[in-house]
Each structure stands twice: as C-alpha cells, then as structure tokens.
Design a protein around this motif. Structure first.
Motif, PDB file in Angstrom:
ATOM      1  N   LYS A 179       5.286   9.281 -18.472  1.00 37.94           N
ATOM      2  CA  LYS A 179       4.304   8.294 -18.905  1.00 37.94           C
ATOM      3  C   LYS A 179       3.696   7.641 -17.677  1.00 37.94           C
ATOM      4  CE  LYS A 179       6.245   6.970 -23.380  1.00 37.94           C
ATOM      5  NZ  LYS A 179       6.736   5.831 -24.220  1.00 37.94           N
ATOM      6  N   GLN A 180       2.476   7.172 -17.831  1.00 34.95           N
ATOM      7  CA  GLN A 180       1.810   6.477 -16.739  1.00 34.95           C
ATOM      8  C   GLN A 180       1.186   5.202 -17.256  1.00 34.95           C
ATOM      9  OE1 GLN A 180      -0.440   8.867 -14.100  1.00 34.95           O
ATOM     10  NE2 GLN A 180      -0.959   7.124 -12.799  1.00 34.95           N
ATOM     11  N   ASN A 181       1.250   4.166 -16.409  1.00 34.27           N
ATOM     12  CA  ASN A 181       0.615   2.901 -16.734  1.00 34.27           C
ATOM     13  C   ASN A 181       0.092   2.314 -15.435  1.00 34.27           C
ATOM     14  OD1 ASN A 181      -0.265   0.473 -17.676  1.00 34.27           O
ATOM     15  ND2 ASN A 181       1.731  -0.246 -18.395  1.00 34.27           N
ATOM     16  N   GLY A 182      -1.179   2.539 -15.182  1.00 38.83           N
ATOM     17  CA  GLY A 182      -1.775   2.039 -13.946  1.00 38.83           C
ATOM     18  C   GLY A 182      -1.158   2.702 -12.728  1.00 38.83           C
ATOM     19  N   ARG A 183      -0.652   1.855 -11.818  1.00 40.49           N
ATOM     20  CA  ARG A 183      -0.058   2.379 -10.588  1.00 40.49           C
ATOM     21  C   ARG A 183       1.381   2.861 -10.779  1.00 40.49           C
ATOM     22  NH1 ARG A 183       1.254  -1.057  -7.476  1.00 40.49           N
ATOM     23  NH2 ARG A 183       0.970  -2.951  -8.712  1.00 40.49           N
ATOM     24  N   LEU A 184       1.925   2.632 -11.945  1.00 42.84           N
ATOM     25  CA  LEU A 184       3.300   3.019 -12.215  1.00 42.84           C
ATOM     26  C   LEU A 184       3.342   4.235 -13.133  1.00 42.84           C
ATOM     27  CD1 LEU A 184       3.743   0.114 -11.105  1.00 42.84           C
ATOM     28  CD2 LEU A 184       5.480  -0.180 -12.873  1.00 42.84           C
ATOM     29  N   SER A 185       4.315   5.083 -12.874  1.00 49.92           N
ATOM     30  CA  SER A 185       4.585   6.187 -13.793  1.00 49.92           C
ATOM     31  C   SER A 185       6.079   6.447 -13.801  1.00 49.92           C
ATOM     32  CB  SER A 185       3.819   7.451 -13.393  1.00 49.92           C
ATOM     33  OG  SER A 185       4.250   7.926 -12.148  1.00 49.92           O
ATOM     34  N   TYR A 191       7.936   5.889 -10.358  1.00 48.66           N
ATOM     35  CA  TYR A 191       7.047   5.985  -9.205  1.00 48.66           C
ATOM     36  C   TYR A 191       6.153   4.742  -9.142  1.00 48.66           C
ATOM     37  CZ  TYR A 191       8.066  10.980  -9.956  1.00 48.66           C
ATOM     38  OH  TYR A 191       8.683  12.184 -10.165  1.00 48.66           O
ATOM     39  N   ILE A 192       6.087   4.168  -7.966  1.00 47.98           N
ATOM     40  CA  ILE A 192       5.173   3.052  -7.741  1.00 47.98           C
ATOM     41  C   ILE A 192       4.204   3.484  -6.655  1.00 47.98           C
ATOM     42  CG2 ILE A 192       4.934   0.618  -7.120  1.00 47.98           C
ATOM     43  CD1 ILE A 192       7.875   0.246  -7.890  1.00 47.98           C
ATOM     44  N   SER A 193       2.939   3.496  -6.969  1.00 48.44           N
ATOM     45  CA  SER A 193       1.935   3.888  -5.969  1.00 48.44           C
ATOM     46  C   SER A 193       1.152   2.659  -5.512  1.00 48.44           C
ATOM     47  CB  SER A 193       0.982   4.929  -6.551  1.00 48.44           C
ATOM     48  OG  SER A 193       0.236   4.382  -7.612  1.00 48.44           O
ATOM     49  N   SER A 194       0.671   2.725  -4.282  1.00 48.30           N
ATOM     50  CA  SER A 194      -0.142   1.645  -3.700  1.00 48.30           C
ATOM     51  C   SER A 194       0.487   0.282  -3.976  1.00 48.30           C
ATOM     52  CB  SER A 194      -1.564   1.694  -4.266  1.00 48.30           C
ATOM     53  OG  SER A 194      -2.155   2.955  -4.038  1.00 48.30           O
ATOM     54  N   SER A 195       1.718   0.110  -3.542  1.00 48.93           N
ATOM     55  CA  SER A 195       2.492  -1.081  -3.901  1.00 48.93           C
ATOM     56  C   SER A 195       1.792  -2.364  -3.466  1.00 48.93           C
ATOM     57  CB  SER A 195       3.880  -1.011  -3.278  1.00 48.93           C
ATOM     58  OG  SER A 195       3.794  -0.867  -1.882  1.00 48.93           O
ATOM     59  N   GLN A 196       2.040  -3.409  -4.242  1.00 44.71           N
ATOM     60  CA  GLN A 196       1.494  -4.735  -3.990  1.00 44.71           C
ATOM     61  C   GLN A 196       2.644  -5.732  -3.896  1.00 44.71           C
ATOM     62  OE1 GLN A 196      -1.274  -5.456  -7.181  1.00 44.71           O
ATOM     63  NE2 GLN A 196      -2.610  -3.753  -6.581  1.00 44.71           N
ATOM     64  N   THR A 197       2.377  -6.866  -3.274  1.00 40.16           N
ATOM     65  CA  THR A 197       3.439  -7.868  -3.104  1.00 40.16           C
ATOM     66  C   THR A 197       3.986  -8.321  -4.451  1.00 40.16           C
ATOM     67  OG1 THR A 197       1.788  -9.621  -2.945  1.00 40.16           O
ATOM     68  CG2 THR A 197       2.564  -8.666  -0.880  1.00 40.16           C
ATOM     69  N   GLY A 242       0.791  -1.223   0.000  1.00 41.48           N
ATOM     70  CA  GLY A 242       0.000   0.000   0.000  1.00 41.48           C
ATOM     71  C   GLY A 242       0.819   1.266   0.000  1.00 41.48           C
ATOM     72  N   ALA A 243       2.104   1.160   0.313  1.00 46.37           N
ATOM     73  CA  ALA A 243       2.966   2.344   0.364  1.00 46.37           C
ATOM     74  C   ALA A 243       3.366   2.763  -1.049  1.00 46.37           C
ATOM     75  CB  ALA A 243       4.213   2.051   1.193  1.00 46.37           C
ATOM     76  N   ASN A 244       3.829   4.012  -1.155  1.00 45.75           N
ATOM     77  CA  ASN A 244       4.330   4.548  -2.420  1.00 45.75           C
ATOM     78  C   ASN A 244       5.850   4.620  -2.370  1.00 45.75           C
ATOM     79  OD1 ASN A 244       1.606   5.046  -3.025  1.00 45.75           O
ATOM     80  ND2 ASN A 244       1.709   7.111  -2.154  1.00 45.75           N
TER      81      ASN A 244
END
Lengths: 109, 113
Positions: free
Chosen positions: A54-60, A73-79, A16-18
């Motif tokens: 550029k952005q692709n989903g949770r990544l930019s 940038y990774i937002s709302s990180s997942q395992t 969940g962290a960025n």
C-alpha cells in the motif's frame, strides 16, 4: 506468544533522505498494522496491511505474510516524520495486537 | 464519536490511592483493548473486551487491576492501592470487530508519587 522484532532500533536521517524499517514475526500473523507515535504520545495509524503493498503519499508498506515480515518505506523524509514507528499484529487465537519494540526515527533539518 | 477518547489526560495520585481511567471507543466498535506503555518502552497488553465481556484478561499485572465495560461502549480501568511501578501511559484502542484495524486514544499519563 508471538515475537515481533523491529529493526533498526534507532535511525537518524538528514531531511530528504529515504529509509526502510523492517518488522519480523516469529509466527504467521494476521491483522498487521504500522503506527507512528508522535512526540505527544499519540499512536497514528499508518497502514493496515495484512498482505500486499500500500502507498500513502511519501509512505508505503509491504507485507510478505508467507515470509513473516513487513517493510515500511519513508521517502523524502521530513522533520515531522520523527517519532517512534511500531508494527503490530495478531497471531493464532489472540485477539490483541502484539507490538514490536519500535524504531526511534530522528530526522534532522 | 469521531475517535477514541480517554480521560483524564493526566493523573497524579498518591501511592496507595485508587484511580479510575475511562475510555470512550469509536461508536459501533465492538472490540476494546487496554494497553500500558512505560517510559521509552513498547506497548504491553492488559485486557480485551468483546462487547461487555472480557475473554482475555491475561495481561492484567495483578489483582489490583480490574476493568469493566458497560453498554458495549465505555470502559473503565481501575487500579487499586496504586504503586509507583504503576506509573505509565495507559492506552485504549477500539476496532469495529475482532481482527480489524485498531484505533488508539491519546492515552492517560498516570504518575504515582
């Protein structure tokens, strides 16, 4: 040849962290790419980003070519984001990509 | 093909034997690259092909290493008289042309015992 520095070398996050990963180049670079290497060793293309954002989903990603750096940038990180993140680029007349040493990301549940 | 394909996925060989690693690039891609990744390390460039020519072989670590590409498609990396330090994952990538997005295969894990 060109030097590619990635930071941080290691990063541990709670789900969940960025996070922000950085890539610095010693010289002007073309053809900048970001990859994710999954636990099975496969290199997955994330972004082809010589300049701009550029952005692709949770990544930019953002590349500032004049300043010789790029950010992922990774937002709302997942395992499933765990693994090694590499940036790479060409410089001068070289046709091959030169890679950084990577950022090892671990996302904890 | 749909992606870059490498074979075999894994190879265990005895020290001193020769090995051949194969790469099938994405159809229509003119540029092909071989890299090597040792355990926990980054990617080390070996050789670059444009069509069937290899303008840059600067990364080949010794004369035991050679590579060829035929028909502007399949490439073979050959390692003669393998040594334990050759143990690594060998990765192949292709791109439509120079200085465009590169796509990697799944790699061949070589273990020399």
């Amino acid at each position: 040849g060109i030097q590619v520095e990635q930071s941080p070398p290691d990063l541990i996050l709670q789900e969940g962290a960025n996070s922000t990963l950085r890539c610095n180049f010693s010289d002007s670079v073309n053809n900048l790419q970001w990859f994710h290497q999954n636990p099975w060793g496969q290199l997955i293309n994330l972004f082809y980003i010589p300049s701009g954002t550029k952005q692709n989903g949770r990544l930019s990603a953002t590349t500032v070519a004049t300043e010789r750096y790029s950010l992922l940038y990774i937002s709302s990180s997942q395992t499933t984001d765990s693994g090694v993140y590499f940036c790479a680029g060409n410089s001068g007349s070289a046709r091959q990509l030169t890679f950084g040493s990577g950022t090892q990301l671990t996302v904890l549940p | 093909g749909a992606g870059v394909s490498q074979s075999p996925s894994n190879k265990v060989t005895e020290k001193g034997k020769d090995v051949e690693l194969r790469c099938d690039p994405i159809s229509g891609h003119t540029a092909l690259y071989w890299y090597r990744q040792s355990l926990g390390q980054g990617l080390e460039f070996l050789i670059y092909f444009q069509g069937n020519s290899a303008p840059d072989k600067s990364g080949l670590p010794s004369d035991r290493f050679s590579a060829e590409r035929t028909g502007g498609s399949v490439s073979t990396l050959t390692i003669q008289r393998t040594q334990q330090e050759d143990s690594a994952v060998y990765l192949c990538a292709s791109s439509f042309q120079d200085l465009t997005e590169a796509f990697f295969g799944q790699g061949t894990r070589l273990t020399v015992v």
